[in-house]
Motif scaffolding. Structure first.
Motif, short mmCIF file in Angstrom:
data_model
loop_
_atom_site.label_atom_id
_atom_site.label_comp_id
_atom_site.label_asym_id
_atom_site.label_seq_id
_atom_site.Cartn_x
_atom_site.Cartn_y
_atom_site.Cartn_z
N HIS A 141 -15.05 -3.64 -17.10
CA HIS A 141 -16.08 -2.88 -16.43
C HIS A 141 -16.02 -3.12 -14.92
N LEU A 142 -16.01 -2.03 -14.16
CA LEU A 142 -16.07 -2.17 -12.70
C LEU A 142 -17.45 -1.70 -12.26
N ASN B 142 -9.58 -13.71 -16.07
CA ASN B 142 -9.72 -13.39 -17.49
C ASN B 142 -11.10 -12.79 -17.78
N THR B 143 -11.45 -11.83 -16.97
CA THR B 143 -12.82 -11.32 -17.02
C THR B 143 -12.87 -9.89 -17.54
N HIS B 144 -14.04 -9.50 -18.03
CA HIS B 144 -14.20 -8.13 -18.50
C HIS B 144 -15.15 -7.36 -17.61
N SER B 145 -15.45 -7.95 -16.47
CA SER B 145 -16.37 -7.29 -15.57
C SER B 145 -16.03 -7.71 -14.16
N LEU B 146 -15.88 -6.72 -13.29
CA LEU B 146 -15.55 -7.05 -11.91
C LEU B 146 -16.59 -6.42 -10.99
N LEU C 94 -14.42 -8.20 -5.91
CA LEU C 94 -13.32 -7.41 -5.36
C LEU C 94 -12.99 -7.87 -3.94
N LEU C 95 -14.03 -8.04 -3.12
CA LEU C 95 -13.78 -8.45 -1.74
C LEU C 95 -13.05 -9.79 -1.70
N LEU C 96 -13.47 -10.70 -2.58
CA LEU C 96 -12.80 -12.00 -2.63
C LEU C 96 -11.33 -11.85 -3.04
N ALA C 97 -11.10 -10.97 -4.02
CA ALA C 97 -9.73 -10.76 -4.49
C ALA C 97 -8.86 -10.21 -3.37
N LEU C 98 -9.41 -9.27 -2.61
CA LEU C 98 -8.64 -8.70 -1.50
C LEU C 98 -8.36 -9.75 -0.44
#
Ligand SMILES: Nc1ncnc2c1ncn2[C@@H]1O[C@H](COP(=O)(O)OP(=O)(O)OP(=O)(O)O)[C@@H](O)[C@H]1O
Ligand SMILES: [Mg+2]
Length: 653
Positions: A366-367, A446-450, A455-459
């Motif tokens: 889920h986004l 390993n998540t089902h929800s982002l 997202l900002l952290l991932a970028l």
């Protein structure tokens, strides 16, 4: 975005799919045709001469128009003709129009058809996708009645059977059918006609052909590998020694291996990947092929070939190529079309949506509703050039490019602004980078929800660990992340949470607007307001009016003119028989939203203030959370995070 329910109704879809498959194969079989050239002239040619004499450029242009046949009928032709590309390519309409215009002009016989089409663009900017769409479009079109193509059977070049007509009879052919035949028979076909039919070309077999990349029929692809071992034979073939041993004559066309890419592409399209990486010798051959429509190989006279070359390259390669003086003449023989990245964050977000929905990593993930838009805002910020105009910062420019209203700038400015910075979109982050960052975050966590914050952290993580970027660029991109969060995300998430605090936000806002109007009218006319329940009369509620107006900083001295303007707008709406709606007045809307929100602000305080919330508080919070889930596209995890995030924002205000 909600996860897709993959198995839903799987029975129906399977059956439908089998239906599609069988009708596809029926269609395919029914359309086959074989006969002699004589039968071809008698049965196929009459009424079809113009279509059968088409060059590859004309064929592609007709193909593009065929794919656009169902598009809006009143749109200009070149808009309809880009329909094929719009299936998969978003936000690059203008470059697509240029590609389409190239084919239109080439089909009309203009000189551009004698120049090679070179797409120039940043990595992952859609060049290969454009080529794939064109190739698939050709395959599909060749199976239709309109797109029927015929060829001399067995010819490795699938040459047009009309080329069998001897030069001395072509003038008569033109008078009779109204079309010119410009092609020449290949050495292979000339030999075939002589050897197997004693020159009686009317008996030569002809068949309908279906373009197909996998079988190398009318679609060829060439990608440069190691330049030291690259052999021109990959393009134009070579002597087949085994056959020479059999036939005994090196000059026999049957002893030539006709497997080169230029023959595979004959009648259709040759895609040249990274064309500027090929040896100069190859480049000359391809440019001559486009210009003169022939290639020269050692043992034969010039070989006529009708095909379109679609080449691509990236910027780094192009700049390297430009540095060499002797390349100038070559550039002159190319039509260069820039394929930049998208510049509207809404289009960019659609690209991510497309990439994400096709990737297994995202299945059942889920986004939150802003993840992709926020990623897209970051993406566009890295691509934009600073504007010289005062007061027009990047976020404002970004909103203008997405077609949003920006105070003080007319919407039509977007085009002019882009013209000031023409290189915009040729650099910046690629869609792949962004989507990879998101999918890394998902796999690693390993998540089902982002959520948007995740997202900002991932970028940020991806930027910091990227080995190709220097420190300065990293810093600039991380600043863009901050801007995306402050100027966009904060506003979006606040609005969601505010709205979710009301059972029906729209209704309450409308009621409040009507109350405001009543009070304003009373105050302007110095009338009394009658209380609907008690029937008592009172003066206009000045305190209420001011508390609404103060939300958007209407000053005491400016309040009269503000009120008059609102009433005037309401009157206009009233006269046209419509209700005065909040959407039609941006400032009023903001005021009302703020007002309503402040009324309920305490609910949010409950989220943080009470360490042990009582039942009543918990109930109130959970209602807001549930609305976020049921009406605003959140899941439980992201709704919780949004609530606490907005609470923190409030504490800072
Ligand atoms: N404007 C766009 N609209 C839709 N999808 C896009 C767009 N630009 C890129 N993509 C998607 O991004 C991915 C990469 O694009 P593609 O491979 O076509 O780029 P390219 O220009 O050929 O890159 P390279 O120079 O690295 O070969 C593809 O999945 C493509 O569908
Ligand atoms: Mg590519």
């Amino acid at each position: 975005m909600r996860p897709l329910a993959a198995d839903q109704n799987s029975h129906g879809t399977t059956a439908d799919f089998i239906d599609t498959l069988s009708s596809f194969s029926r269609l395919h079989r029914a359309q086959r045709w074989e006969g002699t050239f004589g039968e071809f002239l008698g049965n196929i040619l009459p009424g079809n001469a113009v279509a059968l004499a088409r060059t590859s450029h004309e064929y592609i242009w007709d193909m593009l128009r065929w794919h656009g046949r169902a598009a809006q009928p009143d749109a200009p032709e070149s808009v309809r003709a880009r329909e094929l590309f719009k299936r998969e390519l978003f936000g690059i309409d203008e470059p697509l129009s240029r590609v389409v215009d190239y084919f239109k002009a080439a089909a009309a016989g203009s000189d551009v058809g004698r120049r090679l089409l070179l797409m120039l663009g940043p990595p992952s900017g859609g060049k290969s996708t454009l080529a794939i769409l064109l190739k698939r479009g050709l395959e599909e079109y060749s199976r239709t009645d309109e797109g029927a193509l015929y060829a001399i059977r067995g010819s490795p070049l699938r040459e047009n059977p009309l080329n069998l007509i001897p030069t001395s009879l072509r003038a008569e052919f033109r008078d009779r059918y109204g079309v010119n035949i410009s092609g020449e028979l290949s050495p292979w076909a000339r030999d075939f006609v002589e050897r197997d039919f004693e020159g009686d070309f009317v008996r030569v077999p002809v068949e309908r052909v279906f373009l197909n990349e996998a079988s190398r029929i009318g679609i060829g692809t060439y990608a440069p590998h190691d330049p030291t071992t690259a052999d021109i034979a990959d393009l134009v073939g070579s002597v087949d020694l085994a056959k020479v041993a059999q036939i005994g004559d090196e000059g026999d066309p049957r002893a030539w291996s006709w497997s080169g890419a230029v023959y595979a592409a004959s009648r259709g399209v040759l895609e040249m990947i990274e064309i500027l990486k090929v040896k100069r010798e190859f480049l000359y051959l391809l440019l001559t092929l486009t210009q003169e429509k022939n290639v020269k190989v050692s043992r034969f006279p010039l070989i006529h070939l009708d095909e379109t070359i679609l080449a691509h390259t990236n910027l780094a390669e192009f700049h390297k190529f430009l540095q060499e003086k002797e390349n100038e003449a070559l550039l002159d023989r190319m039509v260069i079309i820039k394929i930049p990245y998208a510049l509207s964050y809404r289009d960019e977000s659609r690209i991510y949506q497309k990439l994400v929905s096709g990737a297994p990593a995202f299945r059942n993930v889920h986004l939150d509703p802003h993840v992709l838009n926020l990623a897209a805002v970051f993406g566009i910020l890295t691509r934009l050039g600073k504007s010289e105009r005062e007061g027009l910062d990047l976020p404002k420019k970004l909103r203008l490019y997405a077609g949003e209203a920006v105070e003080g700038v007319p919407e039509t400015e977007a085009t002019r602004l882009h013209a000031e910075t023409p290189e915009e979109g040729m650099t910046g982050v690629s869609p792949r980078f962004v989507v990879n960052a998101i999918s890394n975050a998902i796999t690693r966590g390993n998540t089902h929800s982002l959520t948007s914050m995740e997202l900002l952290l991932a970028l940020k993580d991806s930027i910091e660990s990227d080995a190709r970027m220097d420190a300065k660029q990293k810093k600039a991109w991380i600043d863009h992340l901050v801007t995306a969060r402050k100027e966009f995300y904060n506003r979006w998430v606040k609005e969601d949470v505010h709205r979710a605090m009301f059972a029906s936000f729209e209704e309450e806002a409308q009621q409040l607007l009507e109350k405001y109007l009543d009070e304003v009218e009373a105050s302007l006319d110095h009338r009394q307001v009658t209380d609907p329940i008690t029937g008592e009369t009172r003066a206009a509620d000045e305190r209420f009016l001011r508390s609404v107006e103060e939300k958007i900083k209407v000053s005491d001295s400016g309040k009269m003119s503000f009120r008059q303007e609102v009433v005037r707008k309401a009157m206009v709406a009233f006269k046209t028989g419509e209700k005065f709606k909040l959407v039609s007045h941006a400032r009023m809307r903001e005021a009302i939203e703020q007002y309503l929100f402040e009324e309920r602000r305490d609910v949010l305080r409950l989220v943080t203030s009470t360490a042990r919330p009582d039942d009543d508080a918990r109930q109130k919070i959970s209602v807001v959370q549930q609305r976020l889930v049921s009406e605003y596209g959140y899941d439980e995890h992201s709704a919780k995070e949004a609530l606490s995030y907005v609470t923190t924002l409030l504490a800072q205000e």
